[in-house]
Write a protein that holds these residues in place. Structure first.
Motif, PDB file in Angstrom:
ATOM      1  N   ASN A  61      65.375  -9.004 -20.356  1.00  0.00           N
ATOM      2  CA  ASN A  61      64.149  -8.947 -21.161  1.00  0.00           C
ATOM      3  C   ASN A  61      63.111  -9.855 -20.490  1.00  0.00           C
ATOM      4  OD1 ASN A  61      62.307  -8.477 -23.190  1.00  0.00           O
ATOM      5  ND2 ASN A  61      63.338  -9.747 -24.719  1.00  0.00           N
ATOM      6  N   PRO A  62      62.088  -9.306 -19.818  1.00  0.00           N
ATOM      7  CA  PRO A  62      61.616  -7.917 -19.798  1.00  0.00           C
ATOM      8  C   PRO A  62      62.572  -6.958 -19.073  1.00  0.00           C
ATOM      9  CG  PRO A  62      59.877  -9.447 -19.118  1.00  0.00           C
ATOM     10  CD  PRO A  62      61.155 -10.210 -19.123  1.00  0.00           C
ATOM     11  N   LEU A  63      62.506  -5.711 -19.504  1.00  0.00           N
ATOM     12  CA  LEU A  63      63.356  -4.657 -18.966  1.00  0.00           C
ATOM     13  C   LEU A  63      62.559  -3.807 -17.986  1.00  0.00           C
ATOM     14  CD1 LEU A  63      65.937  -2.874 -18.985  1.00  0.00           C
ATOM     15  CD2 LEU A  63      64.938  -1.677 -20.952  1.00  0.00           C
ATOM     16  N   GLU A  64      63.124  -3.594 -16.806  1.00  0.00           N
ATOM     17  CA  GLU A  64      62.479  -2.761 -15.795  1.00  0.00           C
ATOM     18  C   GLU A  64      62.908  -1.311 -15.989  1.00  0.00           C
ATOM     19  OE1 GLU A  64      60.209  -3.780 -13.712  1.00  0.00           O
ATOM     20  OE2 GLU A  64      60.375  -5.880 -14.351  1.00  0.00           O
ATOM     21  N   LEU A  65      61.914  -0.426 -16.154  1.00  0.00           N
ATOM     22  CA  LEU A  65      62.172   0.999 -16.344  1.00  0.00           C
ATOM     23  C   LEU A  65      61.585   1.782 -15.178  1.00  0.00           C
ATOM     24  CD1 LEU A  65      61.455   1.402 -20.170  1.00  0.00           C
ATOM     25  CD2 LEU A  65      63.672   1.287 -19.031  1.00  0.00           C
ATOM     26  N   PRO A  66      62.172   2.941 -14.876  1.00  0.00           N
ATOM     27  CA  PRO A  66      61.685   3.724 -13.722  1.00  0.00           C
ATOM     28  C   PRO A  66      60.319   4.335 -13.988  1.00  0.00           C
ATOM     29  CG  PRO A  66      63.362   4.932 -14.926  1.00  0.00           C
ATOM     30  CD  PRO A  66      63.327   3.562 -15.523  1.00  0.00           C
ATOM     31  N   VAL A 100      45.002   1.673 -14.676  1.00  0.00           N
ATOM     32  CA  VAL A 100      46.182   0.948 -15.131  1.00  0.00           C
ATOM     33  C   VAL A 100      45.785   0.059 -16.298  1.00  0.00           C
ATOM     34  CG1 VAL A 100      47.990  -0.695 -14.516  1.00  0.00           C
ATOM     35  CG2 VAL A 100      47.195   0.973 -12.822  1.00  0.00           C
ATOM     36  N   LEU A 101      46.512   0.222 -17.410  1.00  0.00           N
ATOM     37  CA  LEU A 101      46.247  -0.571 -18.612  1.00  0.00           C
ATOM     38  C   LEU A 101      47.572  -0.821 -19.317  1.00  0.00           C
ATOM     39  CD1 LEU A 101      44.200  -1.870 -20.589  1.00  0.00           C
ATOM     40  CD2 LEU A 101      44.123   0.335 -21.787  1.00  0.00           C
ATOM     41  N   GLU A 102      47.879  -2.081 -19.581  1.00  0.00           N
ATOM     42  CA  GLU A 102      49.133  -2.397 -20.256  1.00  0.00           C
ATOM     43  C   GLU A 102      49.068  -1.991 -21.724  1.00  0.00           C
ATOM     44  OE1 GLU A 102      49.832  -6.613 -19.982  1.00  0.00           O
ATOM     45  OE2 GLU A 102      48.761  -6.998 -21.834  1.00  0.00           O
ATOM     46  N   GLY A 103      50.217  -1.610 -22.246  1.00  0.00           N
ATOM     47  CA  GLY A 103      50.308  -1.210 -23.648  1.00  0.00           C
ATOM     48  C   GLY A 103      50.943  -2.301 -24.496  1.00  0.00           C
ATOM     49  N   LYS A 104      50.582  -2.325 -25.767  1.00  0.00           N
ATOM     50  CA  LYS A 104      51.094  -3.360 -26.658  1.00  0.00           C
ATOM     51  C   LYS A 104      51.217  -2.807 -28.066  1.00  0.00           C
ATOM     52  CE  LYS A 104      50.470  -8.252 -27.795  1.00  0.00           C
ATOM     53  NZ  LYS A 104      49.625  -9.462 -27.572  1.00  0.00           N
ATOM     54  N   ILE A 105      52.318  -3.155 -28.718  1.00  0.00           N
ATOM     55  CA  ILE A 105      52.586  -2.757 -30.101  1.00  0.00           C
ATOM     56  C   ILE A 105      52.907  -4.003 -30.910  1.00  0.00           C
ATOM     57  CG2 ILE A 105      54.064  -1.437 -31.658  1.00  0.00           C
ATOM     58  CD1 ILE A 105      54.570   0.536 -29.526  1.00  0.00           C
ATOM     59  N   THR A 144      55.415  -5.314 -25.307  1.00  0.00           N
ATOM     60  CA  THR A 144      54.389  -5.209 -24.274  1.00  0.00           C
ATOM     61  C   THR A 144      54.939  -4.387 -23.115  1.00  0.00           C
ATOM     62  OG1 THR A 144      53.551  -7.397 -24.885  1.00  0.00           O
ATOM     63  CG2 THR A 144      52.810  -6.483 -22.794  1.00  0.00           C
ATOM     64  N   VAL A 145      54.184  -3.377 -22.704  1.00  0.00           N
ATOM     65  CA  VAL A 145      54.570  -2.500 -21.595  1.00  0.00           C
ATOM     66  C   VAL A 145      53.563  -2.708 -20.470  1.00  0.00           C
ATOM     67  CG1 VAL A 145      55.049  -0.139 -20.871  1.00  0.00           C
ATOM     68  CG2 VAL A 145      55.535  -0.847 -23.231  1.00  0.00           C
ATOM     69  N   ARG A 146      54.063  -3.174 -19.299  1.00  0.00           N
ATOM     70  CA  ARG A 146      53.192  -3.467 -18.160  1.00  0.00           C
ATOM     71  C   ARG A 146      53.565  -2.562 -16.980  1.00  0.00           C
ATOM     72  NH1 ARG A 146      54.903  -8.533 -20.131  1.00  0.00           N
ATOM     73  NH2 ARG A 146      53.219  -9.741 -21.113  1.00  0.00           N
ATOM     74  N   PRO A 147      52.642  -1.758 -16.484  1.00  0.00           N
ATOM     75  CA  PRO A 147      52.920  -0.958 -15.281  1.00  0.00           C
ATOM     76  C   PRO A 147      53.033  -1.856 -14.048  1.00  0.00           C
ATOM     77  CG  PRO A 147      51.060  -0.066 -16.531  1.00  0.00           C
ATOM     78  CD  PRO A 147      51.340  -1.433 -17.080  1.00  0.00           C
ATOM     79  N   ASN A 148      53.916  -1.492 -13.115  1.00  0.00           N
ATOM     80  CA  ASN A 148      54.058  -2.209 -11.855  1.00  0.00           C
ATOM     81  C   ASN A 148      54.278  -1.206 -10.737  1.00  0.00           C
ATOM     82  OD1 ASN A 148      56.824  -1.500 -12.107  1.00  0.00           O
ATOM     83  ND2 ASN A 148      57.263  -3.416 -13.180  1.00  0.00           N
ATOM     84  N   MET A 149      54.627  -1.703  -9.561  1.00  0.00           N
ATOM     85  CA  MET A 149      54.753  -0.846  -8.374  1.00  0.00           C
ATOM     86  C   MET A 149      55.940   0.100  -8.475  1.00  0.00           C
ATOM     87  SD  MET A 149      52.159  -1.686  -6.602  1.00  0.00           S
ATOM     88  CE  MET A 149      52.588  -0.822  -5.097  1.00  0.00           C
ATOM     89  N   THR A 150      56.992  -0.286  -9.190  1.00  0.00           N
ATOM     90  CA  THR A 150      58.206   0.539  -9.257  1.00  0.00           C
ATOM     91  C   THR A 150      58.339   1.311 -10.563  1.00  0.00           C
ATOM     92  OG1 THR A 150      59.466  -1.353 -10.114  1.00  0.00           O
ATOM     93  CG2 THR A 150      59.413  -1.044  -7.728  1.00  0.00           C
ATOM     94  N   GLY A 151      57.549   1.033 -11.539  1.00  0.00           N
ATOM     95  CA  GLY A 151      57.667   1.702 -12.831  1.00  0.00           C
ATOM     96  C   GLY A 151      56.974   0.912 -13.911  1.00  0.00           C
ATOM     97  N   TYR A 152      57.776   0.401 -14.850  1.00  0.00           N
ATOM     98  CA  TYR A 152      57.220  -0.330 -15.980  1.00  0.00           C
ATOM     99  C   TYR A 152      58.108  -1.527 -16.302  1.00  0.00           C
ATOM    100  CZ  TYR A 152      54.686   4.057 -16.677  1.00  0.00           C
ATOM    101  OH  TYR A 152      53.911   5.172 -16.495  1.00  0.00           O
TER     102      TYR A 152
END
Length: 227
Positions: A61-66, A100-105, A144-152
């Motif tokens: 946590n944070p978790l890297e997603l594809p 690119v815009l990070e998401g938040k809930i 919080t969801v942050r985009p990066n070079m490999t995914g999110y």
């Protein structure tokens, strides 16, 4: 029969009566041992149920997603979090065409479910649900969801608070006592005599519930059907 034989026979019978209870002691020891093992097994099961709330698969946590479509990922995040809390506000993640815009809930506070509400997912089994039964606990989540070079990169934070009241619910003292000084008491001044909430005491993060949410989200995103 001679007197000597009578004396020896009476002495032998008395010795048999004395030795007879000794034969039951091994049986009593075995029965006591079996009872102790059964009791220990029951306590062991109870201890296991109170401490078996940690997910078997640990995820960071944070978790890297594809790299997946941003709308698909956001739909899975909202659908997962909606199973635990009520969403108060959200900003969807955007990751397309150079934008690119990070998401938040952010969710609303929710009073935790007790052991009498097993269908509630906002309290994990074990200590957290037991504590929510004996105390007034509330939780809320921020994802919080942050985009990066490999995914999110998805970060889940679950805040836990304890209710602070002026007294216990079944306290013998009362805020409205009987006066003996001759003062007149108007019935219009009557008020609710239940415990009053003074505020909420932060208890830190509920990492066990964070793991449950992340495991659920990880399974939804990494499976082909997203379910």
């Amino acid at each position: 029969m001679s007197a000597a034989r009578l004396i020896r026979r009476d002495f032998a019978c008395s010795m048999e009566r004395v030795r007879a209870p000794k034969l039951t002691r091994p049986l009593n020891i075995v029965a006591a041992a079996c009872l102790s093992l059964a009791f220990a097994g029951g306590c062991g099961q109870l201890a296991y149920r109170l401490t078996s709330d940690v997910p078997q698969q640990y995820v960071p946590n944070p978790l890297e997603l594809p790299a997946v479509p941003d709308d698909f990922l956001w739909l899975q995040v909202v659908d997962t979090l909606d199973d635990y809390f009520r969403i108060a506000r959200q900003q969807p993640v955007v990751n397309r065409q150079g934008l690119v815009l990070e998401g938040k809930i952010e969710t609303s506070y929710k009073v935790a479910g007790s052991i009498f509400q097993p269908w509630r997912k906002d309290s994990t089994t074990g200590f957290e649900r037991l504590q929510s039964t004996l105390q007034s606990i509330r939780r809320r989540a921020i994802v919080t969801v942050r985009p990066n070079m490999t995914g999110y990169s998805v970060e889940v934070i679950v805040q836990k608070d304890l209710e602070d009241t002026d007294r216990t619910q079944y306290a013998t003292e009362s805020t409205a006592g009987v006066r003996h000084d001759g003062s007149r008491i108007s019935r219009s001044d009557a008020f609710d005599d239940s415990p009053q909430t003074l505020g909420w005491i932060p208890l830190g993060r509920d990492t066990v519930l964070e793991q449950a949410i992340l495991n659920d989200l990880f399974g939804r995103v990494t499976r082909p059907d997203g379910r």
